[in-house]
Design a protein around this motif. Structure first.
Motif, PDB file in Angstrom:
ATOM      1  N   THR A 122       9.970  -1.509   5.561  1.00  0.00           N
ATOM      2  CA  THR A 122       8.747  -1.816   4.827  1.00  0.00           C
ATOM      3  C   THR A 122       8.815  -1.174   3.451  1.00  0.00           C
ATOM      4  N   PHE A 123       8.010  -1.687   2.521  1.00  0.00           N
ATOM      5  CA  PHE A 123       8.045  -1.157   1.151  1.00  0.00           C
ATOM      6  C   PHE A 123       6.663  -1.153   0.538  1.00  0.00           C
ATOM      7  N   TYR A 124       6.533  -0.366  -0.515  1.00  0.00           N
ATOM      8  CA  TYR A 124       5.293  -0.269  -1.294  1.00  0.00           C
ATOM      9  C   TYR A 124       5.680  -0.370  -2.755  1.00  0.00           C
ATOM     10  N   ILE A 125       4.968  -1.202  -3.513  1.00  0.00           N
ATOM     11  CA  ILE A 125       5.269  -1.375  -4.928  1.00  0.00           C
ATOM     12  C   ILE A 125       4.051  -0.964  -5.747  1.00  0.00           C
ATOM     13  N   GLN A 126       4.319  -0.235  -6.808  1.00  0.00           N
ATOM     14  CA  GLN A 126       3.233   0.318  -7.614  1.00  0.00           C
ATOM     15  C   GLN A 126       3.538   0.099  -9.085  1.00  0.00           C
ATOM     16  N   VAL A 127       2.518  -0.298  -9.826  1.00  0.00           N
ATOM     17  CA  VAL A 127       2.636  -0.399 -11.275  1.00  0.00           C
ATOM     18  C   VAL A 127       1.655   0.586 -11.891  1.00  0.00           C
TER      19      VAL A 127
END
Length: 380
Positions: free
Chosen positions: A279-284
């Motif tokens: 699983t992954f989490y993407i943040q800007v």
């Protein structure tokens, strides 16, 4: 959740919960208040929304910064929250050959940055406190609290399910069970896809001297293809691999900066891939800086990727979606709401300690993915 006990006395029992609020008689003192008559507006759900004005700050000849104070009063518990919405209206600028007449950038804070509503806030607080209402932070409203016991006999979905935003409970109370005797779920599908893996990780994790650790013999996922493709994407967009966190691999995919005279926007994209679960989490992380005519600098900082601002970040938008496409194609589940809570054993003590999925899966602290924006005003 640390605040749960303090709200138990406010939450109505399940037998008394209604899908609709029959009356707003508890709000009569607000409706009859002449000073509030023009500020009470309709709201979604049973909570009452009070909205104060649209204070405007002129930034430049054609730009404005609009502040709105909002007060939510909750019917199921004697609580209210106060927050501020900011809208930067930027006019007559050309981006990528497209001229737009107006572009709005939004932010929400719990602080009145420009002190536009000191008298109004003091008045509403005194009125609500006099009638038995207590102020609760907007940050706490976005917390989730568990409504389902976390026992090992439950399925993966039930283990994680039934965790609602505190704001929902303050509006409706604890939900009624359905015809099968189960509490209605409020859980992301992407999270249920990895629920069993989360249970396995929880059962083999512990707190030792306040530090979260995973048993050494628990195997890590092989992320070789994801690492290779994300490394390649970094080369294209000027990013790079960062040191691993305790729970995740980390990439800075790239940072894009655009300057239009008195406006600067910096957008940095980060990806976290869990060491133990696919699983992954993407943040800007966005920083928007606007200078006004008096050389003041107004800075908006946020940890989300706002659709209203995509027009400014053509380059960043492309890399953002390319990174997501890579991981989706490789079968990774993306997590977006990572403030669900699970409970980990504390070594040497007969108790469990709560931990949010942001820390469990990615090693992130709450401050790293806060939902509340920061606005700073300073002299240039």
């Amino acid at each position: 959740m640390k605040n749960k006990d303090s709200f138990n006395q406010c939450i109505i029992s399940k037998k008394e919960i209604m899908n609709q609020v029959e009356s707003y008689k508890s709000f009569d003192f607000l409706y009859s208040d002449c000073k509030l008559k023009n500020h009470i507006v309709n709201s979604f759900g049973p909570e009452l929304l009070i909205q104060y004005g649209r204070q405007k700050l002129t930034l430049n000849d054609c730009d404005t910064f609009v502040t709105t104070m909002k007060v939510k009063v909750y019917p199921k518990s004697p609580c209210y929250e106060i927050y501020y919405e900011y809208e930067a209206i930027l006019s007559n600028r050309e981006k990528y050959g497209i001229l737009f007449n107006s572009l709005s950038l939004y932010a929400i804070t719990i602080k009145d940055v420009f002190y536009d509503y000191l008298k109004e806030r003091q008045y509403i607080e005194e009125l609500l406190n006099l009638n038995g209402y207590s102020n609760i932070s907007t940050v706490d409203i976005h917390e989730r609290i568990p409504l389902v016991p976390m026992d090992e006999s439950r399925s993966g979905e039930e283990f994680l399910g039934g965790q609602h935003y505190l704001g929902y409970i303050l509006c409706y109370g604890e939900e009624l069970v359905d015809s099968n005797g189960k509490i209605a779920k409020d859980i992301d599908q992407s999270l249920t896809n990895i629920a069993e893996e989360i249970i396995h990780l929880v059962n083999h994790s512990k707190f030792i001297d306040e530090e979260y650790v995973v048993d050494e013999y628990i195997s890590r996922c092989m992320h070789s293809q994801a690492i290779e493709e994300l490394d390649s994407l970094c080369k294209e967009y000027g990013g790079g691999r960062l040191p691993d966190k305790e729970q995740s691999h980390v990439w800075h995919i790239g940072t894009y900066c655009t300057n239009e005279g008195d406006i600067q926007v910096v957008s940095a994209t980060y990806i976290y891939v869990s060491l133990y679960i696919k699983t992954f989490y993407i943040q800007v992380q966005q920083t928007i800086t606007v200078k006004d005519n008096e050389f003041n600098i107004i800075t908006i900082k946020r940890n989300v990727f706002g659709d209203d601002a995509e027009v400014l970040f053509d380059f960043t938008t492309k890399l953002y979606y390319e990174a997501i496409d890579i991981l989706d194609r490789l079968g990774y589940d993306r997590q977006q709401e990572i403030n669900y809570k699970v409970y980990i054993d504390v070594v040497g003590e007969e108790r469990k300690k709560e931990i949010e999925l942001g820390e469990l899966l990615f090693g992130l602290q709450r401050s790293e993915y806060s939902c509340v924006d920061t606005i700073i005003k300073s002299k240039g």
